[in-house]
Design an enzyme around this catalytic site. Structure first.
Site, PDB file in Angstrom:
ATOM      1  N   ALA A  10      11.586  23.002  27.362  1.00  0.00           N
ATOM      2  CA  ALA A  10      11.248  23.427  26.000  1.00  0.00           C
ATOM      3  C   ALA A  10      12.117  24.593  25.559  1.00  0.00           C
ATOM      4  CB  ALA A  10       9.783  23.835  25.941  1.00  0.00           C
ATOM      5  N   CYS A  11      12.387  24.603  24.264  1.00  0.00           N
ATOM      6  CA  CYS A  11      13.051  25.755  23.633  1.00  0.00           C
ATOM      7  C   CYS A  11      12.511  25.825  22.215  1.00  0.00           C
ATOM      8  CB  CYS A  11      14.567  25.631  23.686  1.00  0.00           C
ATOM      9  SG  CYS A  11      15.272  24.370  22.615  1.00  0.00           S
ATOM     10  N   GLY A  12      13.113  26.645  21.404  1.00  0.00           N
ATOM     11  CA  GLY A  12      12.595  26.840  20.058  1.00  0.00           C
ATOM     12  C   GLY A  12      12.695  25.622  19.162  1.00  0.00           C
ATOM     13  N   ALA A  14      14.246  22.395  20.384  1.00  0.00           N
ATOM     14  CA  ALA A  14      14.436  21.160  21.174  1.00  0.00           C
ATOM     15  C   ALA A  14      15.774  20.501  20.892  1.00  0.00           C
ATOM     16  CB  ALA A  14      13.291  20.175  20.961  1.00  0.00           C
ATOM     17  N   ALA A  43       8.835  24.429  22.042  1.00  0.00           N
ATOM     18  CA  ALA A  43       7.818  25.162  22.798  1.00  0.00           C
ATOM     19  C   ALA A  43       6.426  24.927  22.225  1.00  0.00           C
ATOM     20  CB  ALA A  43       8.147  26.647  22.804  1.00  0.00           C
TER      21      ALA A  43
END
Length: 95
Positions: A10-12, A14, A43
């Site tokens: 996950a990241c801010g 995707a 996320a």
């Protein structure tokens, strides 16, 4: 052959960051003989996607109280502590 372990990255957004991390994890685990299936998400989407994953790796904080192991790290982006994080991921996936 064992089923591949599922890693949710996950990241801010995707898009970019999680792609870098996902590719690195896939490459590192392949080198260690661990079959992985990588999924990417934002996320904020982690709680709704976590049920069938083995591990969450995120570059940004995720909601608290998740029922799966979570590693929050920037090591794949900065290179600082990367080997330690890879070892943590390997331990979780071999457990």
């Amino acid at each position: 052959m064992a089923s591949p372990k599922v890693v949710l990255v996950a990241c801010g957004t995707a898009v970019a960051t999680s792609t870098v991390v996902a590719n690195a994890i896939e490459e590192e685990m392949k080198a260690r003989g661990i079959a992985v299936s990588i999924r990417q998400c934002k996320a904020t989407e982690v709680p709704s996607l976590i049920d069938d994953v083995d591990l969450v790796v995120s570059t940004t904080p995720v909601p608290p109280g998740l029922k799966k192991p979570v590693i929050t790290t920037l090591a794949f982006l900065t290179g600082i502590g990367k080997e330690d994080v890879i070892a943590q991921i390997e331990r979780h996936l071999r457990a």
